[in-house]
Write a protein that holds these residues in place. Structure first.
Motif, PDB file in Angstrom:
ATOM      1  N   LEU A   1       0.826  -1.204   0.000  1.00 45.60           N
ATOM      2  CA  LEU A   1       0.000   0.000   0.000  1.00 45.60           C
ATOM      3  C   LEU A   1       0.866   1.262   0.000  1.00 45.60           C
ATOM      4  O   LEU A   1       1.848   1.366   0.737  1.00 45.60           O
ATOM      5  CB  LEU A   1      -0.923   0.002   1.223  1.00 45.60           C
ATOM      6  CG  LEU A   1      -1.977   1.113   1.263  1.00 45.60           C
ATOM      7  CD1 LEU A   1      -2.962   0.952   0.104  1.00 45.60           C
ATOM      8  CD2 LEU A   1      -2.725   1.104   2.599  1.00 45.60           C
ATOM      9  N   TYR A   2       0.463   2.227  -0.835  1.00 38.93           N
ATOM     10  CA  TYR A   2       1.170   3.507  -0.944  1.00 38.93           C
ATOM     11  C   TYR A   2       0.155   4.652  -0.925  1.00 38.93           C
ATOM     12  O   TYR A   2      -0.968   4.492  -1.425  1.00 38.93           O
ATOM     13  CB  TYR A   2       1.958   3.590  -2.259  1.00 38.93           C
ATOM     14  CG  TYR A   2       3.071   2.571  -2.370  1.00 38.93           C
ATOM     15  CD1 TYR A   2       4.387   2.909  -2.084  1.00 38.93           C
ATOM     16  CD2 TYR A   2       2.790   1.252  -2.765  1.00 38.93           C
ATOM     17  CE1 TYR A   2       5.400   1.967  -2.189  1.00 38.93           C
ATOM     18  CE2 TYR A   2       3.800   0.309  -2.872  1.00 38.93           C
ATOM     19  CZ  TYR A   2       5.102   0.673  -2.578  1.00 38.93           C
ATOM     20  OH  TYR A   2       6.106  -0.266  -2.678  1.00 38.93           O
ATOM     21  N   GLN A   3       0.563   5.767  -0.344  1.00 35.96           N
ATOM     22  CA  GLN A   3      -0.269   6.964  -0.435  1.00 35.96           C
ATOM     23  C   GLN A   3       0.194   7.773  -1.642  1.00 35.96           C
ATOM     24  O   GLN A   3       1.379   8.048  -1.813  1.00 35.96           O
ATOM     25  CB  GLN A   3      -0.175   7.816   0.823  1.00 35.96           C
ATOM     26  CG  GLN A   3      -1.118   9.023   0.775  1.00 35.96           C
ATOM     27  CD  GLN A   3      -1.155   9.806   2.073  1.00 35.96           C
ATOM     28  OE1 GLN A   3      -0.776   9.287   3.131  1.00 35.96           O
ATOM     29  NE2 GLN A   3      -1.615  11.042   2.007  1.00 35.96           N
ATOM     30  N   VAL A   4      -0.751   8.146  -2.484  1.00 44.24           N
ATOM     31  CA  VAL A   4      -0.430   8.853  -3.721  1.00 44.24           C
ATOM     32  C   VAL A   4      -0.229  10.337  -3.442  1.00 44.24           C
ATOM     33  O   VAL A   4      -1.055  10.970  -2.787  1.00 44.24           O
ATOM     34  CB  VAL A   4      -1.554   8.658  -4.772  1.00 44.24           C
ATOM     35  CG1 VAL A   4      -1.227   9.421  -6.050  1.00 44.24           C
ATOM     36  CG2 VAL A   4      -1.756   7.175  -5.062  1.00 44.24           C
ATOM     37  N   ARG A   5       0.884  10.879  -3.960  1.00 45.61           N
ATOM     38  CA  ARG A   5       1.142  12.318  -3.856  1.00 45.61           C
ATOM     39  C   ARG A   5       0.834  13.036  -5.171  1.00 45.61           C
ATOM     40  O   ARG A   5       0.375  14.170  -5.177  1.00 45.61           O
ATOM     41  CB  ARG A   5       2.597  12.576  -3.457  1.00 45.61           C
ATOM     42  CG  ARG A   5       2.928  12.130  -2.034  1.00 45.61           C
ATOM     43  CD  ARG A   5       4.335  12.486  -1.629  1.00 45.61           C
ATOM     44  NE  ARG A   5       5.327  11.741  -2.406  1.00 45.61           N
ATOM     45  CZ  ARG A   5       6.500  11.337  -1.912  1.00 45.61           C
ATOM     46  NH1 ARG A   5       6.818  11.608  -0.655  1.00 45.61           N
ATOM     47  NH2 ARG A   5       7.350  10.671  -2.671  1.00 45.61           N
ATOM     48  N   ASN A   6       1.118  12.339  -6.273  1.00 47.03           N
ATOM     49  CA  ASN A   6       0.870  12.928  -7.595  1.00 47.03           C
ATOM     50  C   ASN A   6       0.894  11.810  -8.629  1.00 47.03           C
ATOM     51  O   ASN A   6       1.275  10.676  -8.318  1.00 47.03           O
ATOM     52  CB  ASN A   6       1.923  13.989  -7.925  1.00 47.03           C
ATOM     53  CG  ASN A   6       1.487  14.907  -9.064  1.00 47.03           C
ATOM     54  OD1 ASN A   6       0.354  14.820  -9.555  1.00 47.03           O
ATOM     55  ND2 ASN A   6       2.378  15.773  -9.514  1.00 47.03           N
ATOM     56  N   MET A   7       0.520  12.120  -9.835  1.00 45.80           N
ATOM     57  CA  MET A   7       0.593  11.162 -10.938  1.00 45.80           C
ATOM     58  C   MET A   7       0.951  11.899 -12.213  1.00 45.80           C
ATOM     59  O   MET A   7       0.529  13.032 -12.432  1.00 45.80           O
ATOM     60  CB  MET A   7      -0.717  10.386 -11.073  1.00 45.80           C
ATOM     61  CG  MET A   7      -1.957  11.219 -11.172  1.00 45.80           C
ATOM     62  SD  MET A   7      -3.476  10.239 -11.015  1.00 45.80           S
ATOM     63  CE  MET A   7      -3.423   9.832  -9.269  1.00 45.80           C
ATOM     64  N   VAL A   8       1.772  11.244 -13.019  1.00 47.71           N
ATOM     65  CA  VAL A   8       2.256  11.844 -14.260  1.00 47.71           C
ATOM     66  C   VAL A   8       1.828  10.947 -15.418  1.00 47.71           C
ATOM     67  O   VAL A   8       2.089   9.742 -15.397  1.00 47.71           O
ATOM     68  CB  VAL A   8       3.794  12.004 -14.248  1.00 47.71           C
ATOM     69  CG1 VAL A   8       4.259  12.674 -15.539  1.00 47.71           C
ATOM     70  CG2 VAL A   8       4.250  12.790 -13.030  1.00 47.71           C
TER      71      VAL A   8
END
Length: 293
Positions: A187-194
Motif C-alpha cells: 500500500l502507498y499513499q499517492v502524492r501525484n501522478m504523471v
C-alpha cells in the motif's frame, strides 16, 4: 457509517482500432478470450468482488454487448429442445448474473468523459471503474483486494503494477510514499501522478493499471477539468484534482495482468487461459511442444 462499493463502471465506447478489421463491425470488448468475451471476465471479477450493479458506457456499434448480457429466448429454446443442458446453463448464467445499466456516450471524448457519463446512475456513493482490456488473473480478484483497502481507508484506491524500463512511458505513473505496516507493504499513499512520462522523468516504476475505486467527489473534479487535445477529458486530470481534496492510495495487487488491448497481449492471454482449462490444457500443451520453434 462506512461507505461500500456496489457499482462498477465499464467504459466500452472506444473504437478498437488496434484490432481492425476484426473490430469494424464487432466491439473489441466482445473479442473472445478462449470462449468468453473480454468484457465478461471483468464483469465476473466485479461480481466476485461484491458489486451488484454494472454500468456499461457504450457507443455506436456496441449493440452486441447489450445482446450478450440479455436473455436469448430463441437460443435457450433451441438448446432445451436439443437437450444440450450444459450449454443452456452457461447461456442462462450470463443473463442471470447481473443487473446491467447502459449509458450511451455519443462521442469518444476520453476516459474521464466516459466516467462522467455514469454520474447520474452512480449517485453520491463510491464506485469501481474497470477497463475491460486489462484482464487480471488473480485469487482473490484484483478488485476484491482493492475493496479491502477501501473498506479500511474509505479513500479512492488505484491498482498499481511495477513496470520496468521504457515501457513505463505508456502509463500513468505514480509519485507516492509507502504506508508502513499495512497490507504486506503493498500500500502507498499517492502524492501525484504523471501521464506517460519519459523514462528519465518518471517519478517511480509504479504504474496505474485498469482498476480504480473512486469516491463520488471525482465527478466534481472531472466537471472542472478542461478538455485536452482532441477535446478529450482525461481521468488522470480529474484524479490529480481529487488529490487536492482527498487522500488517495495505490495498491500493488497480487496477480497477473494481461493487456488484451494489444495483439500480442491478446494472443498470450488466450494461450495462458486455455492452458489452465481442464478440457483444453492437456491437448494444447502437447500441441505447443510439437511446434518446431
Amino acid at each position: 457509517m462506512a461507505m461500500r462499493v456496489r457499482k462498477a463502471v465499464f467504459p466500452a465506447a472506444g473504437l478498437g482500432t488496434r484490432f481492425l478489421p476484426a473490430t469494424k463491425a464487432q466491439p473489441k470488448e466482445m473479442l473472445p478470450l478462449v470462449d468468453k468475451p473480454i468484457i465478461q471476465y471483468g464483469v465476473e471479477e466485479a461480481l466476485a468482488s461484491g458489486c451488484d450493479q454494472i454500468i456499461i458506457i457504450t457507443g455506436r456499434g456496441k449493440q452486441a454487448i447489450e445482446d450478450h448480457f440479455d436473455v436469448s429466448y430463441e437460443l435457450e429454446k433451441m438448446l432445451q429442445e436439443r437437450n444440450k443442458t450444459d450449454l443452456l446453463q452457461i447461456v442462462r448464467q450470463i443473463s442471470d448474473m447481473i443487473h446491467v445499466f447502459y449509458v450511451r456516450q455519443k462521442e469518444a471524448l476520453g476516459l474521464g468523459h466516459a466516467v462522467l457519463m455514469a454520474r447520474e446512475l452512480v449517485g453520491n456513493e463510491p464506485f469501481a471503474v474497470l477497463l475491460a482490456d486489462d484482464v487480471i488473473d488473480a485469487n482473490p480478484p484484483c478488485l476484491k483486494q482493492m475493496m479491502n483497502v477501501f473498506e479500511e481507508t474509505q479513500c479512492s484506491v488505484v491498482a498499481a503494477q511495477i513496470i520496468e524500463g521504457k515501457a513505463i512511458s505508456a502509463y500513468g505513473v505514480l509519485d507516492m510514499k509507502p504506508v508502513p505496516g499495512k497490507f504486506d507493504g503493498r500500500l502507498y499513499q499517492v502524492r501525484n501522478m504523471v501521464e506517460k512520462p519519459r523514462l528519465e522523468d518518471a517519478p517511480s516504476n509504479l504504474a496505474i493499471i485498469g482498476r480504480y475505486i473512486l469516491t463520488p467527489t471525482v465527478f466534481e473534479t472531472l466537471s472542472e477539468v478542461k478538455a485536452g487535445a482532441g477535446g478529450e477529458l482525461q481521468l488522470t486530470d480529474g484524479m490529480r484534482m481529487l488529490l487536492k481534496k482527498e487522500k488517495m492510495f495505490a495498491y500493488v495487487y497480487d496477480g497477473k495482468r494481461h493487456d488484451t488491448g494489444d495483439k500480442l497481449g491478446f494472443l498470450k492471454a488466450t494461450v495462458e487461459f486455455a492452458l489452465k482449462r481442464e478440457d483444453l490444457g492437456g491437448p494444447l500443451r502437447e500441441y505447443l511442444k510439437s511446434l518446431k520453434l
